[in-house]
Enzyme design. Structure first.
Site, PDB file in Angstrom:
ATOM      1  CB  CYS A  64      -3.201   9.703 -18.501  1.00 27.21           C
ATOM      2  SG  CYS A  64      -4.549   9.204 -17.521  1.00 27.21           S
ATOM      3  CB  CYS A  68      -1.234   5.535 -16.446  1.00 27.72           C
ATOM      4  SG  CYS A  68      -2.946   5.849 -17.392  1.00 27.72           S
ATOM      5  CG  HIS A  72      -6.506   7.645 -14.253  1.00 29.95           C
ATOM      6  ND1 HIS A  72      -5.650   6.840 -14.917  1.00 29.95           N
ATOM      7  CD2 HIS A  72      -7.189   6.552 -13.519  1.00 29.95           C
ATOM      8  CE1 HIS A  72      -5.464   5.632 -14.759  1.00 29.95           C
ATOM      9  NE2 HIS A  72      -6.582   5.492 -13.726  1.00 29.95           N
ATOM     10  CD  GLU A 131      -3.107  11.908 -15.174  1.00 28.91           C
ATOM     11  OE1 GLU A 131      -1.919  11.479 -14.716  1.00 28.91           O
ATOM     12  OE2 GLU A 131      -3.932  11.432 -14.698  1.00 28.91           O
TER      13      GLU A 131
END
Length: 371
Positions: A98, A89, A65, A67
Site C-alpha cells: 500500500c 503494509c 485493502h 488504502e
C-alpha cells in the site's frame, strides 16, 4: 512566552484534529469487522484542506485493502494527508505494498494508530516513506486497543479470537422448560447484531437440535451478514431435517466429528457442508489443536454460542477473551435448570461491570484477564 504558548496550542489543536480523523477511520474499519478473514479490518480517510475527500475500508474477504479502496479513484490527492487505523503494509504479498500507492498518489503525511503485527511490515513504515520524503506519525488511540486483538492473536498466539455469549435468568438458570428463549426481544436483537461482528459462530449439535436454531443475523440491513457456522458434533447426532439445511443460502457450515458415519457424512457433504475429523476433545491440547485447525481454515473471530457445558470447557482452557452475559429481569424457578455448573458466572461480580440496559434486562461484557 506568548509565542511559545501559541506554538504549543497549535500543536495540540493539530493532535485533536488528527484524532478526529483517526476516529473517522475507525468508523470505516468497523464496517467490515468480522468479514475480512485473516486480514485485519482497516479504515482509511484522506484529508485535504482539513476536509475528508475520500475514505475506504478493507473489502469483504480481506482484499483490496482500505488504502487501495480510498485512493484508487480519479481525484487529486497531491499534498493530502492519509489517516489509517493500522500501519500500511510495505511488503509484497498477494498484492503490492500500500505504501507504493501512497507514494504514487502524492500523499504528504500518513497518520496511523497501531503497528502491524505482521513481521514482514511491522514498524517499517517510517523508513519506507521517508526515503520518498513522505512523513509519518503514530497517534495511539487507547480506546481502540482491543480492536486488533483478533488479528494480533494470529501472529502472536497462532489462535483465533473467541468470545463467548450466554443468556441467564435472574436466578442464574440457562435453560427454560417452557420456552427456547430466556431473554426479551430487544436482548435477542442485540445478540443478532453481535453475531454480525464475527466471521463464524461456534455451537454444538445439542444446541441446534434442541432449538432448531438458525444462528444468523435477523436484523434489517444486516440480514445479509451470514457468519460461517462451526458445529461441534463429536458423536454425529446432528438431525437431518433442520431449518439450517433447508435455508442454507450458500452459508458455509463446518461440522467437527470424531465418529465416522459414512451415510451421514455423504448426506452432509451433498448439502455442501465441510467435515473435520478429530481424535478427541477432552484435554487442553485437544482444544488448542482444534482452534489451530480452525485458524488454518481461515477463522479469525469466533463467537461461541453453545450451552454452558461446552462454554465451561473453553473458559477452563482459557480460550475465551470476552464473555457477553445477557441477564433476564425474570426468575425461572422450577421452570428452569442448568445442564452443567454455572459457578464461573456466579463468581463474577456483575454489579461492578459496565452494562447495557435492554428494556429492563441487562447485557454485561466481561473481559477475561487470564487469557
Amino acid at each position: 512566552m506568548l509565542l511559545k504558548n501559541f506554538m504549543v496550542n497549535q500543536k495540540n489543536n493539530s493532535t485533536v484534529s488528527s484524532k478526529h480523523f483517526l476516529n473517522l477511520a475507525f468508523e470505516e474499519a468497523n464496517k467490515n469487522l468480522g468479514k475480512t478473514k485473516l486480514n485485519p479490518s482497516v479504515g482509511c480517510v484522506v484529508v485535504k484542506n482539513n476536509s475528508v475527500i475520500s475514505s475506504g475500508h478493507t473489502s469483504i474477504g480481506g482484499r483490496p485493502h482500505a488504502e487501495y479502496n480510498a485512493l484508487n479513484i480519479k481525484k487529486d490527492f497531491n499534498g493530502s494527508s492519509l489517516y489509517v487505523t493500522l500501519e500500511p503494509c510495505s511488503h509484497y504479498g498477494v498484492t503490492p505494498p500500500c505504501t507504493n500507492l501512497i507514494i504514487r498518489k502524492g500523499i504528504k503525511k500518513v497518520y496511523y494508530s497501531f503497528f502491524d503485527d505482521d513481521i514482514r511490515t511491522s514498524k517499517k513504515l517510517k523508513l519506507v516513506l521517508s526515503k520518498k520524503k513522505v512523513k509519518s506519525q503514530r497517534i495511539f488511540l487507547k480506546k481502540y486497543k482491543s480492536f486488533y486483538q483478533s488479528y494480533s492473536n494470529i501472529h502472536k498466539k497462532k489462535l483465533p479470537y473467541i468470545d463467548g455469549k450466554i443468556a441467564i435468568s435472574k436466578d442464574y438458570l440457562t435453560i427454560s422448560r417452557k420456552s427456547k428463549w430466556i431473554t426479551n426481544e430487544r436482548s435477542r436483537k442485540c445478540g443478532h447484531f453481535l453475531r454480525s461482528q464475527y466471521d463464524s459462530i461456534l455451537c454444538t449439535s445439542k444446541t441446534i437440535n434442541k432449538d432448531n436454531a438458525m444462528l444468523n443475523c435477523r436484523i434489517n440491513g444486516l440480514n445479509q451478514n451470514k457468519p460461517d457456522l462451526i458445529i461441534i458434533d463429536l458423536k454425529f447426532k446432528l438431525k437431518k431435517n433442520l431449518k439450517l439445511f433447508k435455508l442454507n443460502n450458500n452459508r458455509k457450515i463446518t461440522i467437527i466429528i470424531n465418529k465416522r458415519n459414512k451415510r451421514k457424512i455423504n448426506f452432509f457433504k451433498n448439502k455442501g457442508l465441510k467435515i473435520i475429523l478429530i481424535n478427541s476433545l477432552k484435554k487442553k491440547d485437544d482444544f488448542y489443536n482444534l482452534m489451530n485447525i480452525l485458524l488454518k481454515k481461515g477463522y479469525n473471530r469466533i463467537l461461541c454460542e453453545t450451552g454452558i457445558t461446552f462454554l465451561n470447557s473453553l473458559l477452563r482452557n482459557k480460550l475465551i477473551y470476552n464473555l457477553f452475559i445477557f441477564k433476564s429481569d425474570k426468575k425461572l424457578g422450577k421452570l428452569g435448570y442448568n445442564s452443567s455448573t454455572i459457578d464461573y458466572i456466579k463468581k463474577v461480580n456483575l454489579s461492578n461491570k459496565v452494562k447495557v440496559n435492554l428494556k429492563g434486562e441487562s447485557l454485561y461484557k466481561i473481559k477475561l484477564k487470564n487469557v
